[in-house]
Scaffold this motif. Structure first.
Motif, PDB file in Angstrom:
ATOM      1  N   MET A   1     -27.176 -22.514   0.302  1.00  0.00           N
ATOM      2  CA  MET A   1     -26.148 -22.085  -0.406  1.00  0.00           C
ATOM      3  C   MET A   1     -25.462 -20.829   0.512  1.00  0.00           C
ATOM      4  N   LEU A   2     -24.026 -20.942   0.601  1.00  0.00           N
ATOM      5  CA  LEU A   2     -23.478 -19.910   1.137  1.00  0.00           C
ATOM      6  C   LEU A   2     -23.423 -18.501   0.337  1.00  0.00           C
ATOM      7  N   HIS A   3     -23.284 -18.650  -0.972  1.00  0.00           N
ATOM      8  CA  HIS A   3     -23.019 -17.409  -1.813  1.00  0.00           C
ATOM      9  C   HIS A   3     -21.614 -16.811  -1.577  1.00  0.00           C
ATOM     10  N   LEU A   4     -20.747 -17.527  -1.287  1.00  0.00           N
ATOM     11  CA  LEU A   4     -19.270 -17.027  -0.942  1.00  0.00           C
ATOM     12  C   LEU A   4     -18.894 -16.592  -2.504  1.00  0.00           C
ATOM     13  N   THR A   5     -19.192 -17.167  -3.343  1.00  0.00           N
ATOM     14  CA  THR A   5     -18.692 -16.730  -4.912  1.00  0.00           C
ATOM     15  C   THR A   5     -20.029 -16.539  -5.782  1.00  0.00           C
ATOM     16  N   SER A   6     -19.831 -16.000  -6.784  1.00  0.00           N
ATOM     17  CA  SER A   6     -21.241 -15.779  -7.760  1.00  0.00           C
ATOM     18  C   SER A   6     -20.524 -16.047  -8.933  1.00  0.00           C
ATOM     19  N   TYR A   7     -21.602 -16.669  -9.908  1.00  0.00           N
ATOM     20  CA  TYR A   7     -21.170 -17.046 -11.231  1.00  0.00           C
ATOM     21  C   TYR A   7     -22.465 -16.930 -11.977  1.00  0.00           C
ATOM     22  N   SER A   8     -22.678 -16.175 -12.955  1.00  0.00           N
ATOM     23  CA  SER A   8     -23.742 -15.648 -13.784  1.00  0.00           C
ATOM     24  C   SER A   8     -23.983 -16.812 -14.819  1.00  0.00           C
ATOM     25  N   GLY A   9     -23.262 -17.712 -15.267  1.00  0.00           N
ATOM     26  CA  GLY A   9     -23.348 -18.811 -16.213  1.00  0.00           C
ATOM     27  C   GLY A   9     -22.906 -18.374 -17.468  1.00  0.00           C
ATOM     28  N   GLY A  10     -22.175 -17.111 -17.703  1.00  0.00           N
ATOM     29  CA  GLY A  10     -21.942 -16.404 -18.650  1.00  0.00           C
ATOM     30  C   GLY A  10     -20.632 -17.108 -19.363  1.00  0.00           C
ATOM     31  N   THR A  11     -20.399 -16.916 -20.531  1.00  0.00           N
ATOM     32  CA  THR A  11     -19.252 -17.594 -21.233  1.00  0.00           C
ATOM     33  C   THR A  11     -18.140 -16.209 -21.928  1.00  0.00           C
ATOM     34  N   ASP A  12     -18.542 -15.123 -21.808  1.00  0.00           N
ATOM     35  CA  ASP A  12     -17.829 -14.061 -22.623  1.00  0.00           C
ATOM     36  C   ASP A  12     -17.430 -13.275 -21.618  1.00  0.00           C
ATOM     37  N   TYR A  13     -16.125 -12.844 -21.518  1.00  0.00           N
ATOM     38  CA  TYR A  13     -15.594 -11.938 -20.184  1.00  0.00           C
ATOM     39  C   TYR A  13     -14.408 -11.022 -21.129  1.00  0.00           C
ATOM     40  N   ASP A  14     -14.245 -10.057 -20.326  1.00  0.00           N
ATOM     41  CA  ASP A  14     -13.186  -9.210 -20.848  1.00  0.00           C
ATOM     42  C   ASP A  14     -11.891  -9.848 -20.326  1.00  0.00           C
ATOM     43  N   VAL A  15     -11.601 -10.450 -19.197  1.00  0.00           N
ATOM     44  CA  VAL A  15     -10.627 -10.978 -18.581  1.00  0.00           C
ATOM     45  C   VAL A  15     -11.033 -12.096 -17.993  1.00  0.00           C
ATOM     46  N   VAL A  16     -10.252 -13.222 -18.205  1.00  0.00           N
ATOM     47  CA  VAL A  16     -10.367 -14.621 -17.374  1.00  0.00           C
ATOM     48  C   VAL A  16      -9.232 -14.887 -16.697  1.00  0.00           C
ATOM     49  N   VAL A  17      -9.058 -14.877 -15.279  1.00  0.00           N
ATOM     50  CA  VAL A  17      -8.063 -15.174 -14.596  1.00  0.00           C
ATOM     51  C   VAL A  17      -8.272 -16.645 -13.843  1.00  0.00           C
ATOM     52  N   VAL A  18      -7.083 -17.407 -14.322  1.00  0.00           N
ATOM     53  CA  VAL A  18      -7.094 -18.703 -13.980  1.00  0.00           C
ATOM     54  C   VAL A  18      -6.325 -18.724 -12.771  1.00  0.00           C
ATOM     55  N   GLY A  19      -6.646 -19.091 -11.537  1.00  0.00           N
ATOM     56  CA  GLY A  19      -6.099 -19.247 -10.435  1.00  0.00           C
ATOM     57  C   GLY A  19      -6.471 -18.240  -9.377  1.00  0.00           C
ATOM     58  N   GLY A  20      -7.032 -18.580  -8.363  1.00  0.00           N
ATOM     59  CA  GLY A  20      -7.781 -17.579  -7.297  1.00  0.00           C
ATOM     60  C   GLY A  20      -6.706 -17.469  -6.062  1.00  0.00           C
ATOM     61  N   GLY A  21      -5.450 -17.577  -6.084  1.00  0.00           N
ATOM     62  CA  GLY A  21      -4.756 -17.146  -4.778  1.00  0.00           C
ATOM     63  C   GLY A  21      -4.383 -15.893  -4.905  1.00  0.00           C
ATOM     64  N   PRO A  22      -3.521 -15.281  -4.073  1.00  0.00           N
ATOM     65  CA  PRO A  22      -3.198 -13.821  -3.969  1.00  0.00           C
ATOM     66  C   PRO A  22      -2.973 -13.160  -5.167  1.00  0.00           C
ATOM     67  N   ALA A  23      -2.307 -13.640  -5.998  1.00  0.00           N
ATOM     68  CA  ALA A  23      -1.787 -13.137  -7.464  1.00  0.00           C
ATOM     69  C   ALA A  23      -2.894 -13.091  -8.355  1.00  0.00           C
ATOM     70  N   GLY A  24      -3.727 -14.103  -8.342  1.00  0.00           N
ATOM     71  CA  GLY A  24      -5.144 -14.058  -9.153  1.00  0.00           C
ATOM     72  C   GLY A  24      -6.064 -13.079  -8.621  1.00  0.00           C
ATOM     73  N   LEU A  25      -6.153 -13.043  -7.231  1.00  0.00           N
ATOM     74  CA  LEU A  25      -7.343 -12.185  -6.509  1.00  0.00           C
ATOM     75  C   LEU A  25      -6.765 -10.634  -7.089  1.00  0.00           C
ATOM     76  N   THR A  26      -5.518 -10.561  -6.919  1.00  0.00           N
ATOM     77  CA  THR A  26      -5.099  -9.058  -7.095  1.00  0.00           C
ATOM     78  C   THR A  26      -5.234  -8.781  -8.466  1.00  0.00           C
ATOM     79  N   VAL A  27      -5.019  -9.453  -9.453  1.00  0.00           N
ATOM     80  CA  VAL A  27      -5.257  -9.339 -11.134  1.00  0.00           C
ATOM     81  C   VAL A  27      -6.800  -8.967 -11.175  1.00  0.00           C
ATOM     82  N   ALA A  28      -7.454  -9.934 -10.605  1.00  0.00           N
ATOM     83  CA  ALA A  28      -9.128  -9.904 -11.071  1.00  0.00           C
ATOM     84  C   ALA A  28      -9.772  -8.645 -10.211  1.00  0.00           C
ATOM     85  N   ILE A  29      -9.050  -8.120  -8.887  1.00  0.00           N
ATOM     86  CA  ILE A  29      -9.708  -6.975  -8.443  1.00  0.00           C
ATOM     87  C   ILE A  29      -9.114  -5.905  -8.982  1.00  0.00           C
ATOM     88  N   ASN A  30      -7.867  -5.724  -9.609  1.00  0.00           N
ATOM     89  CA  ASN A  30      -7.469  -4.462 -10.449  1.00  0.00           C
ATOM     90  C   ASN A  30      -8.189  -4.561 -11.501  1.00  0.00           C
TER      91      ASN A  30
END
Length: 167
Positions: A1-30
């Motif tokens: 596995m390359l481990h380019l991303t990580s997912y804990s298997g969780g289901t409860d989050y403060d924020v879910v961002v749908v879309g991983g392009g530049p806008a989605g990445l910016t929101v997630a990072i902020n």
């Protein structure tokens, strides 16, 4: 596995961002970096969205006045998101959004809502997520030229776009 991303298997989050392009990445990072929120990014394609596989230069993104190669922007964004402990749910499409429940905030404040995101992996497995906030950052799709027999040639080495080297 390359481990380019990580997912804990969780289901409860403060924020879910749908879309991983530049806008989605910016929101997630902020949200993860500035506010310390637990953030999950749901991305159907590759991290970076269309920018993750594009060959063009993006010249309208904050911080890069002379432009940056689309793929490099996507890789930098992914690295920064992972540094901020943003989790990724790759190869997964968000299918619906609804109100899960309302919690009494007390002191006469309006109720706090939890939102439900139903998503489906490429292999058909479903996952249900909950979050205080959901950000939809669906991105863009390239405009194609079309043509009467276009579908006959898709995936067969015929392309309807020009690269900078073709000019």
């Amino acid at each position: 596995m390359l481990h380019l991303t990580s997912y804990s298997g969780g289901t409860d989050y403060d924020v879910v961002v749908v879309g991983g392009g530049p806008a989605g990445l910016t929101v997630a990072i902020n949200h993860a970096g500035l506010f310390g929120h637990k953030v999950l990014n749901v991305e159907n394609e590759a991290p970076g969205g269309a920018a993750g596989t594009a060959v063009n230069v993006i010249d309208n993104h904050f911080g890069f006045p002379d432009g940056i190669a689309a793929g490099e922007l996507a890789q930098r964004g992914l690295r920064q998101a992972l540094n901020m402990e943003v989790e990724w749910l790759p190869a997964c499409r968000a299918e619906s959004l609804s109100t899960l429940k309302e919690l009494d905030a007390g002191d006469g404040q309006p109720p706090l809502r939890r939102l439900r995101v139903a998503a489906c992996h490429d292999d058909g497995r479903s996952v249900e997520l909950s979050a205080a906030a959901v950000v939809l950052a669906g991105g863009v799709a390239a405009c194609r030229q079309g043509g009467k027999h276009k579908r006959d040639y898709e995936g067969r080495g015929v392309y309807d776009m020009a690269l900078p080297a073709d000019a």
